[in-house]
Design a protein around this motif. Structure first.
Motif, PDB file in Angstrom:
ATOM      1  N   LEU A 168      11.814  29.187   6.267  1.00  0.00           N
ATOM      2  CA  LEU A 168      11.501  29.522   7.650  1.00  0.00           C
ATOM      3  C   LEU A 168      10.402  28.606   8.185  1.00  0.00           C
ATOM      4  O   LEU A 168       9.370  28.446   7.547  1.00  0.00           O
ATOM      5  N   HIS A 169      10.657  28.023   9.352  1.00  0.00           N
ATOM      6  CA  HIS A 169       9.605  27.335  10.097  1.00  0.00           C
ATOM      7  C   HIS A 169       9.618  27.941  11.494  1.00  0.00           C
ATOM      8  O   HIS A 169      10.415  28.834  11.782  1.00  0.00           O
ATOM      9  N   ASP A 170       8.752  27.435  12.363  1.00  0.00           N
ATOM     10  CA  ASP A 170       8.785  27.925  13.742  1.00  0.00           C
ATOM     11  C   ASP A 170       8.351  26.786  14.659  1.00  0.00           C
ATOM     12  O   ASP A 170       7.229  26.293  14.550  1.00  0.00           O
TER      13      ASP A 170
ATOM     14  N   PHE B 216       3.678  22.202  16.981  1.00  0.00           N
ATOM     15  CA  PHE B 216       3.168  22.824  15.761  1.00  0.00           C
ATOM     16  C   PHE B 216       4.289  23.561  15.044  1.00  0.00           C
ATOM     17  O   PHE B 216       5.316  23.890  15.643  1.00  0.00           O
ATOM     18  N   CYS B 217       4.044  23.855  13.757  1.00  0.00           N
ATOM     19  CA  CYS B 217       4.877  24.810  13.052  1.00  0.00           C
ATOM     20  C   CYS B 217       4.087  26.108  13.065  1.00  0.00           C
ATOM     21  O   CYS B 217       2.925  26.139  12.667  1.00  0.00           O
ATOM     22  N   ALA B 218       4.688  27.174  13.564  1.00  0.00           N
ATOM     23  CA  ALA B 218       3.965  28.425  13.741  1.00  0.00           C
ATOM     24  C   ALA B 218       4.389  29.482  12.731  1.00  0.00           C
ATOM     25  O   ALA B 218       4.367  30.673  13.012  1.00  0.00           O
ATOM     26  N   GLU B 219       4.849  29.031  11.560  1.00  0.00           N
ATOM     27  CA  GLU B 219       5.257  29.991  10.536  1.00  0.00           C
ATOM     28  C   GLU B 219       4.832  29.384   9.208  1.00  0.00           C
ATOM     29  O   GLU B 219       5.242  28.264   8.895  1.00  0.00           O
ATOM     30  N   TYR B 220       4.039  30.130   8.432  1.00  0.00           N
ATOM     31  CA  TYR B 220       3.556  29.565   7.176  1.00  0.00           C
ATOM     32  C   TYR B 220       4.745  29.202   6.283  1.00  0.00           C
ATOM     33  O   TYR B 220       5.590  30.044   5.978  1.00  0.00           O
ATOM     34  N   CYS B 221       4.817  27.920   5.885  1.00  0.00           N
ATOM     35  CA  CYS B 221       6.024  27.449   5.208  1.00  0.00           C
ATOM     36  C   CYS B 221       5.710  26.670   3.938  1.00  0.00           C
ATOM     37  O   CYS B 221       6.554  25.961   3.425  1.00  0.00           O
ATOM     38  N   GLY B 222       4.488  26.791   3.441  1.00  0.00           N
ATOM     39  CA  GLY B 222       4.161  26.106   2.203  1.00  0.00           C
ATOM     40  C   GLY B 222       2.886  25.296   2.344  1.00  0.00           C
ATOM     41  O   GLY B 222       2.219  25.323   3.376  1.00  0.00           O
TER      42      GLY B 222
ATOM     43  N   LYS C 115       1.877  22.290   2.936  1.00  0.00           N
ATOM     44  CA  LYS C 115       1.504  21.391   4.035  1.00  0.00           C
ATOM     45  C   LYS C 115       1.930  21.941   5.389  1.00  0.00           C
ATOM     46  O   LYS C 115       2.167  21.174   6.319  1.00  0.00           O
ATOM     47  N   HIS C 116       2.000  23.261   5.484  1.00  0.00           N
ATOM     48  CA  HIS C 116       2.348  23.898   6.760  1.00  0.00           C
ATOM     49  C   HIS C 116       1.470  23.389   7.906  1.00  0.00           C
ATOM     50  O   HIS C 116       1.950  23.053   8.975  1.00  0.00           O
ATOM     51  N   SER C 117       0.154  23.314   7.633  1.00  0.00           N
ATOM     52  CA  SER C 117      -0.768  22.918   8.711  1.00  0.00           C
ATOM     53  C   SER C 117      -0.579  21.461   9.105  1.00  0.00           C
ATOM     54  O   SER C 117      -1.024  21.040  10.166  1.00  0.00           O
ATOM     55  N   GLY C 118       0.059  20.681   8.240  1.00  0.00           N
ATOM     56  CA  GLY C 118       0.289  19.271   8.564  1.00  0.00           C
ATOM     57  C   GLY C 118       1.638  19.040   9.225  1.00  0.00           C
ATOM     58  O   GLY C 118       2.002  17.908   9.546  1.00  0.00           O
ATOM     59  N   MET C 119       2.365  20.111   9.454  1.00  0.00           N
ATOM     60  CA  MET C 119       3.709  19.978  10.038  1.00  0.00           C
ATOM     61  C   MET C 119       3.588  19.934  11.558  1.00  0.00           C
ATOM     62  O   MET C 119       3.982  20.854  12.260  1.00  0.00           O
ATOM     63  N   ILE C 120       2.984  18.849  12.025  1.00  0.00           N
ATOM     64  CA  ILE C 120       2.695  18.748  13.450  1.00  0.00           C
ATOM     65  C   ILE C 120       3.362  17.519  14.032  1.00  0.00           C
ATOM     66  O   ILE C 120       3.763  16.610  13.296  1.00  0.00           O
TER      67      ILE C 120
HETATM   68 CU1  CUA Z   1       6.912  24.569   8.726  1.00  0.00          CU
HETATM   69 CU2  CUA Z   1       5.012  25.998   8.761  1.00  0.00          CU
END
Ligand code: CUA
Length: 337
Positions: free
Chosen positions: A142-144, A177-183, A185-190
């Motif tokens: 899941l991502h967002d 942004f990715c607004a769903e914790y996905c692992g 490097k979630h915070s780097g998924m920009i």
């Molecule tokens: Cu993709 Cu958080």
């Protein structure tokens, strides 16, 4: 508030409406928080017990008072509900004339595909003044997909297309942004969405897509995967003809009908036995795991191009059901040989 960036820039047609509703709800909540706390404090001091022998007065209920404190909050919450529902419907229903873009989330990047064939990673170019519909899916978890400046986001769910739309109003560069914790490097998924004037956007479009349009790539896949050996235009093949099927209702084996849109095409490719068209035997193999998300989108664009008269599919308000298996699609480029 001047100079203090409390909110991201308002860069879509509904951004100001979303903020107005948000501020309204915050203001109402803040007002009652302060009013109730102040009343508690005031009464606690004003009516405190002054002598040990003091006894509280016996007070009966008051109908007018009870009506007031029930009706006013009811009215206020109904305003929030109607206003919120109206805005929600606007945000969740892409206009029929929207320009379509495909998005795929994967750990940890956003991949975008334009129907003209341009592909981008962590960057998305869009014009102003034109509704954009993004069909979002995921290759793994899941991502967002979140565009703060447009005040919209949607979950990227493996196995289905979820629609998101916006109409950008101001040229500029805004966050994705990715607004769903996905692992990890979630915070780097920009990424960055680049909003351009329509003329500049046309220039940008002309610069890309060396492999041809998505439909062209889809047509090659259609051959490579031998779809064309069964799906003959004449309708005499082992599979139904795909000409002019977009937007139509097909009758199914076992009764019922299905609307042919992106979600139905997707399901029929990955889970071919789910909704077999009446008059055909369920011979088609599943392509789950044999085709990448990007290849799948290209294939769908090719099939859509066989219905030139259907300008669009029905607004995808409800995302299609995911295939029963939750196996994520393998991240292969096009068909795996
Ligand atoms: Cu993709 Cu958080």
């Amino acid at each position: 508030m001047r100079g203090i960036p409390l909110f991201p820039e308002q860069a879509s047609t509904f951004a100001a409406d979303v903020d107005a509703l948000y501020i309204f709800i915050i203001a109402i909540s803040a007002f009652f928080t302060v009013a109730v706390s102040a009343a508690v404090l005031f009464f606690a001091i004003r009516y405190r017990r002054r002598h040990p022998e003091q006894v509280g007065a016996h007070i009966e209920g008051s109908l007018p008072l009870e009506l007031v404190w029930s009706l006013i909050p009811t009215l206020i919450s109904m305003v929030m509900f109607v206003w919120g529902a109206k805005l929600y419907y606007e945000i969740r229903r892409p206009p029929a004339e929207a320009l379509q873009i495909y998005a795929v989330g994967k750990q940890w990047m956003w991949k975008f595909q334009h129907t003209g064939g341009q592909r981008e990673i962590n960057e998305l170019h869009v014009p102003t003044g034109q509704p954009i519909k993004v069909l979002v899916t995921s290759e793994d978890v899941l991502h967002d997909l979140y565009f703060p400046a447009f005040r919209t986001k949607i979950d990227a769910i493996p196995g289905r297309y979820s629609p998101l739309w916006f109409e950008a109003t101001k040229p500029g560069r805004y966050n994705i942004f990715c607004a769903e914790y996905c692992g990890t490097k979630h915070s780097g998924m920009i990424g960055t969405v680049v909003v351009m004037e329509p003329a500049q956007y046309q220039t940008w479009l002309a610069g890309g897509g060396s492999e041809g349009t998505m439909a062209d790539r889809g047509a090659r896949l259609f051959q490579d995967l031998a779809c064309n050996s069964c799906h003959l235009d004449s309708g005499q093949g082992r599979g139904p003809s795909l000409k002019d099927i977009l937007g139509t209702q097909v009758e199914l084996v076992g009764g019922g009908t299905a609307l042919v849109d992106e979600a139905y095409l997707r399901e029929s490719i990955l889970n071919s036995q789910a909704k077999v068209v009446r008059g055909f035997t369920p011979l088609m193999p599943t392509f789950q795991g044999l085709i990448s998300e990007e290849g799948l989108a290209a294939l769908i664009e090719h099939i859509k191009s066989l219905s030139p008269r259907a300008t669009t599919t029905a607004p995808a308000l409800v995302p299609a059901a995911a295939p029963p298996t939750s196996t994520p699609v393998a991240p292969a480029q096009g068909a795996r040989k």
